[in-house]
Design a protein around this motif. Structure first.
Motif: not given
Length: 457
Positions: A24, A60, A63-64, A67, A69, A86, A88-90, A96, A99
């Motif tokens: 994060e 990156a 993306v943060y 949210g 790609p 890139y 995103p991981r949620f 977010v 990534c």
């Protein structure tokens, strides 16, 4: 639904060109072996470091923030262009928390091959955009407006300013002053340049067909309608521009419907109960003052105000005669290509002769006389004799030169000239008004109006 095993996941990751995971705080928590090879470093040198320390051009952070790609972003690392994705991981509450990064090239050769393919594709897209623009877009640009006089320079500045806006433009000016050229140039310089540029002469469409032509119709809307219906001019111009030439001749019955298009940005095809939203830029032109027509009750005031957001006045040629030498030179070059002639220029005496005339037909009339002179020419240089092919221009030049200043009434002289030219052309066409209008460069409706004004049968 089946689940992927840890072994399958590792096998998939190792098969990628490179793969990394950020937490994060945008710090590396995992990098693949291929990633380390590509970056020329070890895993220990990378983990817990922020992504921008390793790749300054990273996206990156985007993306943060969003949210969303980012796919195929080119980044140069160790002289190799990497196209990075890139993702995103949620968290469970949709925040977010990291990534995923992976590239789609491996090695300099593959990167250059992909770059070459993308460049070729980009060139193809540009080629087809230009071809589409030639076939469906504007044909002319600011470069086609010839002149260096203050009037023309001011006009060009107005065009540039109008092109930055999406508001409606009203171009006013006499016949032959290049109003369509102005409309083309506005579209060409605007953000809509690669979209449709639809040109419509309002006087050329019969009143009973005008609604179906502009708004289109559905299947079976009326007897003779096409089976699949038809798109109207407004819908064809969607996301582009529509040029309404001779808008002053728009029938009173159609004016409220055009007003609704400008106000509501939607059209309703004939035979349909549903409106279709449109996004168009309207450019209108008139050879008569719309405000005068409003005062006469021949044009709606509310439609006039909707059209007259950005107003451009096309200057009459008599107001910038100093541009005539440039205009004639440009016309000679253009007509040489069209006619297959080899005229090299024009003598000073002939230019002086042309400068003495006020050109009520403006640039269009000047071009007509240059073309006739080029057909009459017996030498590579146009002479004054080549231009004296019509009694109308000869008599008018003589009258202008000899008229006492206290009796010099340009409006009356111009009206008399128009009457003489129209009579001359009607004699040549044996009274065929359609052919006469074509030779004069005006619509048949305008010709009928002029005949009525002049009392010519």
């Amino acid at each position: 639904m089946g689940q992927i095993s840890l072994k399958d996941a590792k096998e998939f990751i190792s098969g990628l060109n490179s793969f990394a995971i950020l937490d994060e705080d945008a710090r590396y928590t995992y990098v693949s072996e291929n990633w380390c090879c590509m970056m020329h470093c070890t895993e220990e040198q990378v983990l817990r470091r922020r992504v921008e320390e390793m790749v300054p051009d990273t996206l990156a952070h985007q993306v943060y923030e969003t949210g969303q790609p980012v796919l195929g972003h080119p980044v140069v690392v160790n002289d190799v262009t990497l196209f990075t994705n890139y993702v995103p991981r949620f968290s469970t509450d949709k925040k977010v928390i990291g990534c995923f990064l992976y590239t789609i090239v491996h090695g300099t050769r593959e990167a250059r091959q992909l770059e070459s393919q993308l460049k070729a594709l980009s060139e193809k897209v540009e080629y087809y955009q230009k071809r589409l623009s030639r076939e469906h877009g504007a044909k002319y640009s600011l470069e086609n407006i010839i002149g260096e006089s203050p009037e023309i320079l001011h006009l060009k500045n107005q065009i540039r300013q109008a092109a930055t806006s999406s508001s409606t433009v009203l171009i006013e000016g006499e016949t032959g002053t290049g109003k369509e050229l102005i409309a083309h140039s506005i579209h060409t310089l605007s953000t809509r340049a690669t979209s449709e540029f639809v040109r419509v002469n309002c006087s050329a469409i019969p009143e009973d067909l005008m609604e179906s032509e502009f708004f289109g119709y559905t299947s079976g809307a009326f007897t003779g309608a096409l089976k699949d219906g038809k798109k109207g001019r407004f819908l064809v111009a969607n996301h582009g521009s529509i040029f309404l030439d001779e808008v002053n001749l728009l029938p009173v019955t159609m004016q409220p419907k055009f007003l609704r298009v400008l106000q509501e940005h939607e059209v309703t095809p004939v035979g349909s109960a549903d409106s279709v939203p449109i996004d168009i830029r309207v450019i209108a032109a008139t050879n008569k003052s719309l405000l005068d027509l409003v005062e006469k009750g021949e044009f709606r005031m509310d439609l006039y105000f909707r059209l007259n957001v950005i107003r451009i006045q096309a200057p009459a040629l008599r107001t910038h005669k100093q541009d005539i030498p440039l205009l004639v030179g440009n016309m000679i070059n253009k007509l040489n290509l069209e006619m297959g002639t080899f005229v090299q220029g024009i003598e000073p005496a002939a230019l002086e002769y042309l400068m003495r005339y006020d050109w009520p037909g403006n640039i269009r009339e000047l071009q007509n006389y240059v073309e006739v002179a080029m057909n009459n020419a017996t030498s590579p240089i146009l002479t004054q004799k080549d231009f004296i092919h019509s009694e109308s221009i000869k008599n008018m030049v003589n009258r202008y030169a000899s008229a006492p200043k206290n009796t010099y009434d340009l409006r009356l002289l111009r009206a008399e000239f128009e009457k003489n030219v129209i009579q001359e052309v009607l004699e040549k066409t044996h009274g065929n008004k359609q052919q006469a209008a074509k030779l004069l460069g005006i619509s048949r409706t305008v010709l009928y109006e002029k005949l009525k004004e002049q009392g010519v049968d």
